[in-house]
Design an enzyme around this catalytic site. Structure first.
Site, PDB file in Angstrom:
ATOM      1  N   TRP A   1      64.168  36.778  34.382  1.00 40.87           N
ATOM      2  CA  TRP A   1      62.881  36.229  33.957  1.00 40.87           C
ATOM      3  C   TRP A   1      62.638  34.825  34.487  1.00 40.87           C
ATOM      4  O   TRP A   1      61.537  34.496  34.923  1.00 40.87           O
ATOM      5  CB  TRP A   1      62.737  36.261  32.430  1.00 40.87           C
ATOM      6  CG  TRP A   1      62.472  37.641  31.913  1.00 40.87           C
ATOM      7  CD1 TRP A   1      63.265  38.364  31.061  1.00 40.87           C
ATOM      8  CD2 TRP A   1      61.347  38.486  32.215  1.00 40.87           C
ATOM      9  NE1 TRP A   1      62.702  39.595  30.822  1.00 40.87           N
ATOM     10  CE2 TRP A   1      61.525  39.693  31.515  1.00 40.87           C
ATOM     11  CE3 TRP A   1      60.211  38.344  33.008  1.00 40.87           C
ATOM     12  CZ2 TRP A   1      60.612  40.748  31.572  1.00 40.87           C
ATOM     13  CZ3 TRP A   1      59.304  39.392  33.081  1.00 40.87           C
ATOM     14  CH2 TRP A   1      59.507  40.569  32.373  1.00 40.87           C
TER      15      TRP A   1
ATOM     16  N   ASP B   1      60.536  29.321  28.052  1.00 42.87           N
ATOM     17  CA  ASP B   1      60.125  30.693  27.756  1.00 42.87           C
ATOM     18  C   ASP B   1      61.077  31.209  26.675  1.00 42.87           C
ATOM     19  O   ASP B   1      62.258  31.431  26.931  1.00 42.87           O
ATOM     20  CB  ASP B   1      60.229  31.540  29.032  1.00 42.87           C
ATOM     21  CG  ASP B   1      59.872  33.011  28.795  1.00 42.87           C
ATOM     22  OD1 ASP B   1      59.612  33.388  27.632  1.00 42.87           O
ATOM     23  OD2 ASP B   1      59.851  33.775  29.779  1.00 42.87           O
TER      24      ASP B   1
ATOM     25  N   LYS C   1      58.242  40.946  21.048  1.00 47.36           N
ATOM     26  CA  LYS C   1      59.692  41.086  20.933  1.00 47.36           C
ATOM     27  C   LYS C   1      60.168  40.697  19.540  1.00 47.36           C
ATOM     28  O   LYS C   1      60.522  41.549  18.754  1.00 47.36           O
ATOM     29  CB  LYS C   1      60.375  40.278  22.021  1.00 47.36           C
ATOM     30  CG  LYS C   1      60.367  41.079  23.305  1.00 47.36           C
ATOM     31  CD  LYS C   1      60.376  40.285  24.540  1.00 47.36           C
ATOM     32  CE  LYS C   1      60.192  41.225  25.727  1.00 47.36           C
ATOM     33  NZ  LYS C   1      59.787  40.515  26.930  1.00 47.36           N
TER      34      LYS C   1
HETATM   35  C1  LIG Z   1      59.430  40.286  28.053  1.00 49.44           C
HETATM   36  C2  LIG Z   1      59.576  38.962  28.670  1.00 49.44           C
HETATM   37  C3  LIG Z   1      58.605  38.462  29.543  1.00 49.44           C
HETATM   38  C4  LIG Z   1      57.384  39.256  29.930  1.00 49.44           C
HETATM   39  O1  LIG Z   1      56.498  39.292  28.880  1.00 49.44           O
HETATM   40  P1  LIG Z   1      55.065  40.009  28.982  1.00 49.44           P
HETATM   41  O2  LIG Z   1      54.550  39.829  27.602  1.00 49.44           O
HETATM   42  O3  LIG Z   1      55.296  41.425  29.361  1.00 49.44           O
HETATM   43  O4  LIG Z   1      54.253  39.276  29.977  1.00 49.44           O
HETATM   44  C5  LIG Z   1      58.801  37.201  30.063  1.00 49.44           C
HETATM   45  N1  LIG Z   1      59.871  36.453  29.729  1.00 49.44           N
HETATM   46  C6  LIG Z   1      60.815  36.909  28.891  1.00 49.44           C
HETATM   47  C7  LIG Z   1      61.978  36.037  28.557  1.00 49.44           C
HETATM   48  C8  LIG Z   1      60.688  38.170  28.329  1.00 49.44           C
HETATM   49  O5  LIG Z   1      61.621  38.615  27.478  1.00 49.44           O
END
Ligand SMILES: *Cc1c(COP(=O)(O)O)cnc(C)c1O
Length: 368
Positions: free
Chosen positions: A99, A174, A198
């Site tokens: 990511w 993030d 999540k």
């Molecule tokens: C799932 C995830 C993403 C992508 O998220 P979207 O909502 O599909 O854009 C980005 N960064 C991390 C750390 C993730 O777990």
């Protein structure tokens, strides 16, 4: 059934039951939350309660604004540089997994991106030592340092950001897959962002938490509806917000408060993760190859140890098939990693971990 999917992912059962109860007639209003105006007093209360409860849960200081928007974390990969590189054109990215690599690549379309380190594709998943970091010299021309504090696919979590603070740039994180899993010091961060699907709620809501000093640095072509400052000015209603996703997140925030807040959820998360890792480490069939200091409490990737190549591939498939029959869902690893991954977010009960370990043991007894 227990759902170990990485996202969208399992939700607290009591929350789903409440949604079911309120779905058609929200608190006697005669209609569903999905049907009411985002400008109505009913929705305004849902919206402001969610904002306030998130602030309370994470202990967000007055210096930081909360943004509710759409687009997911991947859209933030573009919006972080678009909102922050309007004055200074350089940004620093720590790459410790899939990511963060993706974030850096997207950001490079908007500015000059410097890699603090790049540890993707190394055999042992870890964070390099501080002495091996490539800290930029001209820090004054840099707007921020970006990190992904929980790499959902690689299973790497950063628990201590002391070394990152020493780089001496505003930290953008993030936190999509571990936000609200434990208390954090929000003041350590200039920006925190996360998709809700999540560890919070359902897909459709994206949260950004932005320090006031980071505003007014947007690039001129940043779309207004995606400009943090414009959204903050409108209390996250610059345009129609994802109302149902905000309602769901609000219910999860209340659930977390009832569970004793983040201090208590951290104790539970620690216990669940330790139980699973300690079984994996003791087994003859499974392996997790993340440096122990950085093992994620939320996402546990594991593989079947390689004995004979063909047999190994078949065992993976067999594991997933039998797990499904046993009532354990979503255990297939990300396509780039193969193997298995158990995502054990806040809403996964301890019984789910026990069921997974029981299944893994019986599979091991049969095939190791
Ligand atoms: C799932 C995830 C993403 C992508 O998220 P979207 O909502 O599909 O854009 C980005 N960064 C991390 C750390 C993730 O777990």
């Amino acid at each position: 059934m227990y759902n170990f999917s990485a996202g969208p992912s399992t939700l607290p059962k009591t929350v789903l039951q409440q949604v079911q109860k309120e779905l058609i007639d929200f608190e006697g209003s005669g209609c569903s939350v999905m049907e009411i105006s985002h400008r109505s007093t009913i929705f305004e209360k849902i919206h402001n309660d969610a904002l306030n409860n998130l602030r309370q849960l994470l202990n967000i200081p007055k210096t930081h604004h909360i943004v509710f928007m759409q687009g997911g974390a991947i859209t933030q990969n573009a919006l972080v540089p678009m909102n922050l590189l309007g004055v200074k054109n350089n940004a620093c990215y720590a790459i410790n997994g899939i990511w963060s690599a993706k974030s850096a690549l997207e950001a490079s379309r908007y500015g000059h991106i410097h890699h603090l380190f790049n540890n993707k594709d190394k055999d042992i998943a870890t964070i390099p030592n501080l002495k091996d970091w490539n800290i930029p010299h001209n820090l004054n021309s840099y707007a921020y340092l970006h990190i992904c504090s929980n790499e959902t696919i690689d299973g790497i979590e950063i628990f201590d950001i002391q070394n990152f603070k020493q780089v001496n740039l505003p930290i953008v994180a993030d936190m999509s897959s571990h936000i609200l899993s434990r208390p954090i010091n929000v003041s350590d961060y200039a920006v925190i962002y996360a998709g809700a699907q999540k560890n919070i709620g359902i897909a459709g809501l994206t949260i950004a938490i932005v320090h006031e000093d980071m505003l007014n640095q947007a690039m001129t072509h940043c779309p207004t509806a995606l400009n943090w400052q414009a959204i903050i000015n409108a209390n996250s209603m610059y345009n129609t917000p994802p109302t149902f996703a905000i309602y769901m997140a609000g219910l999860v925030f209340k659930w977390l408060q009832q569970e004793g807040g983040l201090t208590n959820i951290e104790i539970q998360n620690k216990h669940k993760a330790e139980k699973l890792y300690s079984y994996i480490d003791s087994s003859n069939l499974y392996i997790n190859s993340v440096d122990k200091v950085y093992r994620s409490r939320m996402n546990v990737p594991f593989k079947i140890k390689n004995t004979n190549e063909n047999e190994h591939e078949n065992l993976n498939a067999l594991f997933l098939e039998q797990a499904q029959q046993y009532g354990l869902l979503g255990l297939k690893g990300h396509k780039s990693m193969g193997g298995m991954r158990a995502s054990i977010y806040n809403a996964m009960p301890l019984e789910g971990i026990d069921a997974l370990i029981n299944f893994m043991k019986s599979f091991e007894n049969q095939y190791a």
